[in-house]
Design an enzyme around this catalytic site. Structure first.
Site, PDB file in Angstrom:
ATOM      1  N   GLY A  14       0.833  -1.203   0.000  1.00 16.51           N
ATOM      2  CA  GLY A  14       0.000   0.000   0.000  1.00 16.51           C
ATOM      3  C   GLY A  14       0.863   1.246   0.000  1.00 16.51           C
ATOM      4  O   GLY A  14       2.000   1.234  -0.477  1.00 16.51           O
ATOM      5  N   SER A  15       0.321   2.302   0.573  1.00 16.39           N
ATOM      6  CA  SER A  15       1.011   3.590   0.518  1.00 16.39           C
ATOM      7  C   SER A  15       2.220   3.613   1.458  1.00 16.39           C
ATOM      8  O   SER A  15       2.294   2.854   2.434  1.00 16.39           O
ATOM      9  CB  SER A  15       0.053   4.706   0.932  1.00 16.39           C
ATOM     10  OG  SER A  15      -0.265   4.554   2.299  1.00 16.39           O
ATOM     11  N   GLY A  29       2.761   2.118   5.216  1.00 16.97           N
ATOM     12  CA  GLY A  29       3.898   1.238   5.453  1.00 16.97           C
ATOM     13  C   GLY A  29       4.775   1.725   6.596  1.00 16.97           C
ATOM     14  O   GLY A  29       5.272   0.933   7.398  1.00 16.97           O
ATOM     15  N   GLU A  83       5.790  -3.583   0.698  1.00 16.53           N
ATOM     16  CA  GLU A  83       5.782  -3.316  -0.747  1.00 16.53           C
ATOM     17  C   GLU A  83       4.947  -2.056  -0.917  1.00 16.53           C
ATOM     18  O   GLU A  83       3.729  -2.098  -0.924  1.00 16.53           O
ATOM     19  CB  GLU A  83       5.188  -4.517  -1.471  1.00 16.53           C
ATOM     20  CG  GLU A  83       5.586  -4.595  -2.922  1.00 16.53           C
ATOM     21  CD  GLU A  83       4.558  -3.983  -3.829  1.00 16.53           C
ATOM     22  OE1 GLU A  83       4.764  -2.808  -4.210  1.00 16.53           O
ATOM     23  OE2 GLU A  83       3.573  -4.639  -4.140  1.00 16.53           O
TER      24      GLU A  83
HETATM   25  C1  UN1 Z   1       1.168  -3.795  -7.563  1.00 21.48           C
HETATM   26  O1  UN1 Z   1       0.824  -2.872  -8.273  1.00 21.48           O
HETATM   27  O2  UN1 Z   1       1.046  -3.759  -6.331  1.00 21.48           O
HETATM   28  O3  UN1 Z   1       4.048  -5.458 -12.167  1.00 21.48           O
HETATM   29  C2  UN1 Z   1       1.684  -5.077  -8.086  1.00 21.48           C
HETATM   30  C3  UN1 Z   1       2.839  -5.602 -12.274  1.00 21.48           C
HETATM   31  C4  UN1 Z   1       2.067  -6.615 -11.467  1.00 21.48           C
HETATM   32  C5  UN1 Z   1       2.240  -6.401 -10.041  1.00 21.48           C
HETATM   33  C6  UN1 Z   1       1.855  -5.061  -9.568  1.00 21.48           C
HETATM   34  N1  UN1 Z   1       2.336  -7.945 -11.854  1.00 21.48           N
HETATM   35  O4  UN1 Z   1       2.216  -4.929 -13.032  1.00 21.48           O
END
Ligand code: UN1
EC number: 1.2.1.3
Length: 505
Positions: free
Chosen positions: A239-240, A244, A261
């Site tokens: 998320g943001s 995080g 992430e």
């Molecule tokens: C995300 O936006 O959190 O790279 C994941 C991509 C995807 C994953 C994105 N497979 O576009």
């Protein structure tokens, strides 16, 4: 859509759907899930309360005691069945994701395909949770390491990939022997409930405790409980950056593990040696795909001076051919943003860019004839990397900057707080190698002649700096879901101490 929802086990859409496990109903307030495609309410869901969270955690804890003893390949067999079940439900779930989140149907189906793929990956992985062996310095000693399950893994997922990113975490966690408690985004709870229904049936058919997979729809309070609770061994949050940082601080305060992430502010560098036939579709897909709401969306274009005008012209012409509208209609390339708050952020970013020297090259308008959340994909040229360009705005806005030397381009590319994905378009080997070298891109993902989005599940996914440093999905990302234990075994008749230490008693 009603039939599809029913086939995914989502019924009683007017009375409130339970968003915790099946023994009880969520005790929190009732919220509505809206479709941004047509501004209509899809269903109401009961949020989980702090009491629900407590119950879920105790069920998860006891489920873990059993699950950790199931041999990993047997856990893999159950994940294999989950993958099969997602194959059966792919059309329905793909439609629901598209309807609830607003991404194109093709992208909704693609997300379910990612679940299926990570299931397959996890099944193979269940026989490959390898540890190393080392040579001991002591005679008749054996030394090796093994990987054990961690316990409860808390998964906080975002609205933009309401099911795939959960599965990257959950499927690996399960083959690793962990149990999962999932808090999905309140903006897309139904897609999560549908997944939980699919999983719960597979667990039940195999007589596995349902506590292996728990779902609790809740607001940030549930996220806070999760991050502060020492029983949650790992909190994996997507998320943001703001969210995080809050999670990371809570988890660190109890010395727990977190896997983050977070935001991306991804750039494509187009050099004078680029093949524009490759670069143009990559930029368009990266910038407007999922209406610019992927973590990996292309937000910045750093293009060599000599090509800038030509490239912008090609992009403007490509943007003009994009079809915007109901994402469930296969003709359309771009759906709506997630909600009106996102529309406001889109507008604010554009205003800020234009007030600070930006020049509008395409778009900038709301498409109110389509609904409240549809916006035009937008291209803005900026002379320098002004503040708004350094922020992640979850919207289809592409900022274009020109450069003269590759060093300058790489410096610009790295001069933002985020470090998720990056790409260079060039057919010049020296340029691409520089970009991939230790003096090149500082991102977790660096591509050559491929755009910034559309990462495959086989690689480790994640990034540096404010993106949070975590890695999910492929490669050896599984290690984050296990604890490493070093074992030394003495099969001799004496006790040689390490470092040559001797006792004279
Ligand atoms: C995300 O936006 O959190 O790279 C994941 C991509 C995807 C994953 C994105 N497979 O576009």
């Amino acid at each position: 859509m009603k039939d599809r929802l029913a086939r995914l086990g989502i019924k009683d859409i007017n009375s409130g759907i339970s968003t915790v496990l099946y023994h009880w109903n969520g005790q929190g307030e009732l919220i509505d899930s809206f479709s941004p495609t047509n501004d209509s309410r899809i269903a109401s869901v009961n949020l989980g309360s702090a009491d629900d969270f407590e119950k879920i955690l105790s069920i998860a804890q006891s489920a873990f005691l059993e699950w950790r003893t199931v041999p990993a390949p047997k856990r893999g067999e159950i994940v294999r069945q989950m993958g099969d079940s997602f194959r059966v439900h792919k059309e329905d779930l793909g439609h629901l994701v598209s309807y609830e989140m607003g991404k194109s149907l093709q992208e909704g189906l693609g997300e379910v395909q990612e679940i299926i793929d990570i299931c397959d990956f996890a099944v193979g992985l269940s026989r490959q949770l390898y540890g190393l062996t080392m040579h001991s310095e002591r005679p008749q000693h054996r030394m090796y390491e093994q990987w054990h399950p961690l316990g409860i893994v808390g998964i906080i997922s975002a609205f933009n990939f309401p099911v795939a990113v959960w599965s990257w975490n959950a499927m690996l966690a399960w083959v690793c022997g962990d149990v999962c408690v999932w808090k999905p985004s309140e903006k897309a709870p139904l897609s999560a409930i549908a997944c939980q229904n699919i999983i719960a049936k597979v667990l039940k058919d195999n007589n596995v405790s349902e506590g292996v997979s728990s779902l609790i729809v809740g607001d940030r309070n549930i996220g806070e409980l999760m991050s502060k609770d020492a029983r949650v061994a790992l909190v994996s949050a997507t998320g943001s950056t703001r969210m995080g940082k809050a999670v990371a601080q809570n988890v660190a305060a109890r010395l727990g593990k977190s896997l983050l992430e977070l935001g991306g502010n991804n750039a494509i560098i187009v050099t004078e040696n680029a093949d524009l036939k490759l670069a143009v579709p990559a930029i368009v897909f990266g910038a407007v795909g999922t209406a610019g709401q992927r973590c990996t969306s292309t937000r910045r274009l750093i293009v060599h001076n000599s090509l800038k005008d030509r490239l912008v012209e090609s992009l403007v012409s490509a943007y003009g051919q994009m079809k915007i509208g109901d994402p469930l209609n296969k003709e359309n390339h771009i759906g709506p943003l997630i909600d009106e708050a996102a529309v406001e952020m889109y507008l604010n970013a554009i205003t800020s860019a234009l007030n600070n020297g930006g020049e509008l090259k395409y778009g900038g308008n709301l498409l109110t004839n389509l609904g409240k959340c549809y916006v035009e994909p937008t291209i803005i040229e900026v002379k320098e990397q002004i503040e708004v360009v350094c922020n992640e705005t979850f919207a289809p806005i592409l900022y274009v900057m020109a450069y003269e030397t590759l060093e300058e381009a790489i410096t610009l590319q790295n001069a933002v707080p985020q470090g998720l994905s990056s790409a260079i378009f060039t057919n010049n080997m020296q340029e691409s190698e520089w970009f991939l070298s230790n003096a090149g891109s500082d991102c977790g993902i660096a591509n050559v002649n491929i755009g910034t989005s559309g990462a495959e599940i086989g690689g480790a996914f994640g990034g540096e700096k404010e993106t949070g440093g975590g890695r999910e999905s492929g490669s050896d990302a599984w290690k984050a879901y296990m604890r490493r234990q070093t074992n030394t075994i003495n099969y001799g008749k004496s006790l040689p101490l390490a470092q040559g230490i001797k006792f004279d008693f």
